[in-house]
Write an enzyme that holds these catalytic residues in place. Structure first.
Site, PDB file in Angstrom:
ATOM      1  N   ASP A   7       1.407   0.835  -4.787  1.00 24.14           N
ATOM      2  CA  ASP A   7       1.726   0.696  -3.376  1.00 24.14           C
ATOM      3  C   ASP A   7       0.903  -0.474  -2.824  1.00 24.14           C
ATOM      4  OD1 ASP A   7       2.554   1.273  -0.761  1.00 24.14           O
ATOM      5  OD2 ASP A   7       0.856   2.624  -0.433  1.00 24.14           O
ATOM      6  N   GLU A   9       0.179  -1.311   1.052  1.00 24.54           N
ATOM      7  CA  GLU A   9      -0.682  -0.969   2.202  1.00 24.54           C
ATOM      8  C   GLU A   9      -1.488   0.293   1.903  1.00 24.54           C
ATOM      9  OE1 GLU A   9       1.525  -1.235   6.066  1.00 24.54           O
ATOM     10  OE2 GLU A   9       3.131  -1.910   4.759  1.00 24.54           O
TER      11      GLU A   9
END
Lengths: 204, 204
Positions: A7, A9
């Site tokens: 991922d 953020e």
């Protein structure tokens, strides 16, 4: 052979909408799917706030260009890319993340995109694919990769479940509690160890 | 959204086996699928030659570390990665291409791997996936990417056919003649133009 899905953020960069909210002093832009679980409702509200405040894509891009990577993120990512293969899977939009991609030395990033009108206002968002993170992992497994997935929150859980090995990085307490099957790490050094141990440094 | 699949050898780097053949002065290592169409027969012959000449993986890695990228390849790839998403799909092996991956600033590379014994001799090769290049493009299309594929020879044709748009880069004359449906380019500047025109610089 291994492939790591990260991922963006919360794992390598701060939360983009939070930074934008702070920069413009608009608290309502800080809301996330933790506050408004329906992503479409949340995004439409965000875009409405931008329109009402006359904030263009370019204004936002200038904010994003000033966002620093999380401390240690670049070193971690460089280590990872020099030892195995990495794909970043993010629910964000290509128009937002270009400056961050540059700071990360252009890893492969799977994401979505925005619709912009002639005045530079964001009029809509377009998901390339629903449930993209999970489907990405599934496609990679079909291509005979062992997939390790790393995420921080609810929108990563389906990707972590689909992966051969899922890791939570700095998750909020409720996510950690709700999904005790995933190891939780809070430092890049621990994340390195988890990944190294899992790959057994065979292909390193 | 667009994703570009690039072959490695012939598109960004010289042919690895040819460089190895020259370095060790073993002409038979220069043979390719153009000379021995059955890849398994070819690879087994290559590995036998290495064994007979007592050449280890480490010996080969030292040769490969000295291979320069094709002139202009790095600039082209950096341009491409800063404007769109790129995956390199190669029939080569991770143990061979690590030094070249470093010179290319670690793009995502899909490849295969080798089996090494305790003395460092290569005892076998392992294809992660048969028909990997084509299956990679197919998987990416299912993930809702428009795929542009670039290759130079027979082992790229199925990838080029599967892609939304296929381009031959510096192909041998017979490949060019046999597959007239693909545009042929010989310079990176032309390749840039082809890709830019196709993407219409929309997402750039």
């Amino acid at each position: 052979m291994y492939l790591i899905c990260l991922d963006l953020e919360g794992v390598l960069t701060p939360e983009i909408w939070e930074a934008v909210a702070i920069a413009f002093g608009i608290d309502k832009l800080k809301l996330t799917t933790r506050d408004i679980p329906d992503y479409d409702v949340l995004m439409k509200q965000r875009l409405k706030i931008l329109r009402n405040n006359n904030i263009t894509l370019k204004d936002i891009q200038e904010i994003i260009a000033d966002i620093d990577l999380l401390p240690g993120a670049l070193d971690f990512l460089e280590w990872l890319r020099s030892n195995t293969q990495v794909i970043i899977a993010t629910g964000s939009f290509i128009e937002f993340i270009q400056p961050l991609a540059k700071k990360l030395n252009y890893p492969l990033i799977f994401c979505h995109n925005l619709e912009i009108d002639k005045t530079g206002m964001i009029i809509n968002y377009s998901l390339r694919l629903k449930d993209m993170k999970k489907k990405t992992v599934r496609a990679l497994k079909k291509l005979k990769y062992n997939v390790i997935a790393v995420g921080d929150s609810y929108n990563d859980i389906r990707m972590l479940k689909e992966a051969d090995f899922g890791i939570l990085f700095r998750p909020p307490a409720n996510v950690q509690k709700e999904f005790p099957q995933f190891p939780v790490v809070t430092e890049y050094s621990e994340l390195k160890n988890h990944i190294s141990n899992h790959i057994k440094l065979k292909s390193l």
